[in-house]
Design a protein around this motif. Structure first.
Motif, short mmCIF file in Angstrom:
data_model
loop_
_atom_site.label_atom_id
_atom_site.label_comp_id
_atom_site.label_asym_id
_atom_site.label_seq_id
_atom_site.Cartn_x
_atom_site.Cartn_y
_atom_site.Cartn_z
N GLN A 155 0.82 -1.19 0.00
CA GLN A 155 0.00 0.00 0.00
C GLN A 155 0.87 1.26 0.00
O GLN A 155 1.88 1.32 0.70
N LEU A 178 -0.55 -1.01 -7.05
CA LEU A 178 -0.51 -0.72 -5.62
C LEU A 178 -1.82 -0.11 -5.17
O LEU A 178 -2.40 0.69 -5.88
N SER A 179 -2.28 -0.47 -3.99
CA SER A 179 -3.44 0.23 -3.45
C SER A 179 -2.92 1.46 -2.70
O SER A 179 -1.75 1.55 -2.37
N SER A 180 -3.78 2.42 -2.49
CA SER A 180 -3.34 3.67 -1.87
C SER A 180 -4.24 4.01 -0.70
O SER A 180 -5.40 3.64 -0.66
N LEU A 181 -3.67 4.72 0.24
CA LEU A 181 -4.45 5.22 1.35
C LEU A 181 -4.16 6.69 1.53
O LEU A 181 -3.00 7.09 1.68
N ASP A 182 -5.21 7.49 1.44
CA ASP A 182 -5.08 8.93 1.61
C ASP A 182 -4.96 9.21 3.11
O ASP A 182 -5.83 8.82 3.89
N ALA B 45 -8.68 9.81 5.70
CA ALA B 45 -8.60 9.83 4.25
C ALA B 45 -9.06 11.16 3.67
O ALA B 45 -9.22 11.29 2.46
N GLU B 152 -4.59 -3.11 4.18
CA GLU B 152 -4.05 -3.64 2.93
C GLU B 152 -4.59 -5.04 2.68
O GLU B 152 -4.60 -5.89 3.57
N ARG B 175 -10.57 4.85 -1.81
CA ARG B 175 -9.82 5.91 -1.15
C ARG B 175 -9.38 5.50 0.25
O ARG B 175 -8.39 6.02 0.77
#
Lengths: 481, 481, 481
Positions: A155, A178-182, B45, B152, B175
């Protein structure tokens, strides 16, 4: 790796209107390990990559298919610029303010240690180039994993003040698989920069506890077992320190740590019962304790494993073999009965049950450890997880406690057990698990259990139970999940 | 955690036109654990979060940066409302029909047990507020993992009748760093609500089998070993129940379970050969059996581990030491030869080979277990997985079966083995693995193997092989993958 | 599984304008395992699925809710066509050129073995249907995992020449809950098609090494232990081959492999020191060696586990018991002292320390193995990973080496140790770990460590250190990360 061809093929116009991710150009400032790994990944995903370097003609091996230019030229055509440069050298970016205006700058830097600088690298960068939108991100990935590992399930954490800029970075991360986290705005950059520098923060308290317990019990047993023998019989049994003593300390520490792992849950239940509501925050120490239960349990498992191996090597030890042989020989010399000693059925039952409880307890221990592996835990439903960690966990504690009780089954009332008026170590270690098990037994007794589960479903004592629940609100049963 | 500042910074307009995910407002009805955890994540987020509560001024600790309003006011400004309220209290939503019209309601509720209500919570919610688009989702995440764990690799399952509404929820999940899986329309809500209440559904059949086998063999061996000795010699050897007997039952059950793990694959092969096609469905019992092979294998591994530990503690047991010492003493008393008994080279070879086969079989067993860990299995390519589970799996079965044969190598023809005319347990347990291994051997013999692999590639017996394959169709070799 | 209803409900127009992912139609050519599994998943995710078959009325069981048509009709309404057909039967697609024009064809096929055809399946497909946009993808997922497993964390690799077509496939994968990785243009299809056919490519070198080392030491020890005894004393101790000899070979190979796992890191450090820069590529052999360190370490751990189990079964072996009993009896016959042999305190200390070092080394070994599990490793920060693999790794090597030294502590100077003038196996295996440990000690000595860490941060020897770093470039301290 057909980097060369990839770049070519991507530049060919595909049929239909040009889609957004087609042959996008990304710039990377810095040609170090992280920069090059990132460039390689971006090229693989079909991006055009331009490196910015102060020495474009002597910057070492770059991924095939990438271009190198001086910084200003490299930045010109890209919307997104990765800053893969050490913070100490950021100052040159100030002179590129004009070229970087309106661009998205992705700060992927990390520091050598925590609190090295008063402000986060990304915030410093934003101050240097106020016209650009700085996004902190990718810094939690190592260049090693970028280069070699599969990125599945990894992530990217991003933060930044411009939502649009963040969105662009998130889209790029998604294309890299890839996953994302804000993580909010740029003021969170410091937190993100600290993540790769963490050194087992959640393990510290449990580790300190384990070391403290081990040291205390080690000295306690050293006095009782080695020094006492030397003082009263003048016999040097110091060799026992290495294995025998350790094999007494390990199970003691393991059992205490396991009880400490289940004690906070019991305390929380009692507190909720006492308060009559679940809506009041637990005291801080209890919260922190609850958060390190996993680590407590895993350390307890580690000590249990050591105990098992130390127990299994008993028969191959020199001193044990010597004792066994001496015993036979003495038996032969001293009395001449046809059987040297009678078989004691009770002893056989007791010792075998002792071993059985130990083995079963250890097996459940291992099972608990397995379910705490992230990938195994992720496959468990909420109810399965609760079942394993609560039901099986308390069963493990019960079996291990019974194992310890059986160890001393006929020694509790013998006066020779209490050398120098001190109780043996296993008696001390039985106090805590016994307390936890008794309290847990109280909590799962039918009437207490009913009250507690009502509270956990949101019921609160002291509120008028009769009042009807209306849409306009008012006192009544809590509706909150 | 700079919640306060985050909310502030997000409200500042970034350069460029406002991107879609900027300072979006999300409403959460309910301030329980799940509601608060979700709110915390949403704030992190970069979302603006408004809680809806019937008592906005006394609803306990909420994440910093969130607002609280009465339900109607909270829902007003948001497009998306999370319903984090127990189903029993949904009725108040009926009065908010006007305010919720056109909104997306995300039902994240779970029940206490299965089939508690005739219709799914989400369907009930849709019925209460027909003007809104209800999406079921997020209910498979626990508030614990939302609050603490990394998300994740975690997946949100959503279902709902409005594709647009689902899309909005999926974007929000993305998100938050979560992947999503669309599970169709709202009628699937029941399935989704049942997921967190599952308690090892795939383990039930294998577990029952294991318990049944263990109990049967335990009683069988109890009669043969303990009761027989008591009946014929009047000797009480009941202490053997605890360890010796268990250590006979465990390997027997383990070997049978391991064969049961490989039997369905062999049966499926035979069935395909017999039918001459792979396009006919297997019988239901075979399908169900195939689906629990992993669980069968892991339980077999568990029993094998118990067997190993029970074997390793043999030399430290009281009764074993007693026997050893008695034996020496008897040896000394009765005959006065210089060596008490001769060293038997064959016996040494046989027992050591017996142990070696056991150790190697167990090591492969462990290897199989390791590759069935989700995260390890995910790194294997299809061919690697097949190699490990089929080749190494059958090799493990072969080694363990050979280990069992060697255990009884010189006892098969002794009449004393057959107490009360019953065969010993290990003979019974050898039947099934022998059958599986012989059938497998037949299946991998060259000519059979060729037919089978042709069938598995889509060839069907009884179809005219000569017919040419034309684009218009017609009989011929199957082209289906 | 309410497939039927799903298809119905999706066709109902939801409120609001029809969003993009609503009731999208996807076509699948081929009704084999992979086609059907994929169809099932697509239906679950709310897609409308039409299978293309040459025999629409007799193509076996299809997932409920899917339609079947002849190929031309099936392709008509879909934008995206999955080709789930064996490559041998692609030729019929040529006749469908008109119907497939402008469509996205997803080639999900795999071959039976590598290099079966001169060009990749996907490239062949593109040549057959030049008017369509071919995307290679999904082929790395097995039909098994599509049908049964959770797809969380699984990744779809795609490649293709049309970015737009790839984008469509990526969006579909995302809706199925899969992450995607763009691997460039269609010329990468071959690489993607080879992935499912890989058979442990990174394990080959370490495995060969392990087999070679095991065989060499086995024969060496066979000569020293078995043949020497037979030649000089005429005694047949061949039974030792099975367990005793193996238990000497395993720890030797394990220790050598563990040193080989840490040697390349040390060599790389020396090379960087010698060169005075980190910007020159390592020689190829060193690069390849570094890349298989994980495999070397895991194999070493495997051998260590075998060593541990083989050691723990020592006391239950027939020959060991025989020796023990004979020893007692001989002791009794030959001398008539009251204790048969004196207790040697030094021996007790030495053997117990030897075991302790072994147990502690093994525990750390296991810990290293656990952190190399993908899901555990993924939770470690960069600093944690470095700490475990470097600090704990070298500590493990130190403990295991000390364990081996202690094994031979009083035998090094005895001439009887050197049978036929050859050193025993454990002496040979001590050379490499000693070298690695000494070199590592040098590298972490304060002055060397300072130079090395400066180099690793980008400093280069031979560049004028005094030169100021300016934005325009010029010689100076390297700024590259």
């Amino acid at each position: 790796m057909h980097m060369e061809e990839q770049t070519e093929c991507v530049s060919l116009p595909p049929q239909g209107p040009p889609g957004p991710p087609k042959c996008e150009l990304v710039c990377i400032f810095g040609t170090g390990d992280l920069g090059r790994s990132l460039g390689q990944r971006l090229l693989q995903a079909g991006y055009t990559v331009v490196f910015g370097s102060r020495r474009p003609h002597s910057c070492g091996p770059l991924p095939q298919g990438a271009q190198v230019k001086v910084h200003a030229a490299a930045a010109q055509s890209a919307k997104l610029v990765f800053i893969a440069v050490h913070r100490e050298h950021y100052d040159f970016l100030e002179s590129l303010r004009a070229q970087l205006k309106g661009k998205v700058l992705v700060d992927i830097s990390n520091n050598q240690k925590k609190d090295q600088y008063p402000e986060a690298n990304a915030e410093y960068l934003q101050r240097l180039v106020p016209g650009a939108s700085v996004v902190k991100g990718f810094n939690t990935l190592s260049s090693w994993s970028l280069l070699n590992g599969p990125l599945e399930g990894k992530q990217v954490l991003v933060c930044g003040d411009s939502a649009e800029a963040k969105q662009g970075v998130v889209e790029l991360a998604t294309r890299l698989g890839l996953s994302s986290l804000d993580r909010g705005c740029l003021s969170s950059a410091r937190e993100l920069e600290d993540i790769p520098l963490q050194l087992f923060p959640q393990w510290r308290l449990p580790l300190r506890l384990a070391v403290g317990l081990t040291a205390s019990f080690f000295f306690y047993l050293l006095i009782r077992d080695v020094i006492y023998t030397y003082a009263t019989q003048g016999k040097d049994v110091s060799f026992r320190i290495v294995v025998s003593l350790a094999n007494k300390v390990f199970p003691i520490v393991s059992l205490i740590m396991l009880s400490l792992c289940y004690l906070p849950g019991v305390l929380a239940g009692i507190l909720q019962l006492y308060r009559g509501t679940k809506y009041r925050k637990f005291p801080d120490w209890l919260d922190r304790w609850m958060l390190c239960r996993k680590q407590l349990g895993l350390l307890a498992l580690g000590f249990a494993c050591l105990h098992v191996i130390y127990t299994l090597i008993i028969p191959i030890r020199y001193s044990v073999r010597h004792t066994l042989i001496s015993r036979v020989v003495n038996e032969m010399k001293n009395n001449n009965k046809s059987t040297p000693f009678d078989f004691d059925n009770t002893e056989a039952w007791a010792t075998d049950s002792f071993y059985m409880l130990g083995v079963l307890g250890f097996s459940l221990y291992i099972l608990l450890g397995l379910t705490s592996l992230p990938s195994v835990g992720a496959t468990l439903s909420w109810r399965e997880f609760t079942f394993v960690q609560s039901k099986l966990g308390h069963l493990t504690l019960l079996l291990c406690t019974a194992h310890a009780y059986l160890y001393g089954w006929d020694k509790f009332l013998r006066s020779s057990t209490y050398k120098w008026w001190t109780p043996p170590g296993y008696m001390l270690c039985l106090v805590l698990p016994t307390v936890v098990l008794v309290l847990k037994l109280l909590l799962i007794s039918p009437c207490v259990e009913r009250s507690l589960s009502r509270i956990r479903q949101g019921w609160e004592r002291g509120q008028s139970e009769g009042a009807a629940w209306g849409p306009a609100g008012g006192p009544g049963k809590s509706i909150h999940l």
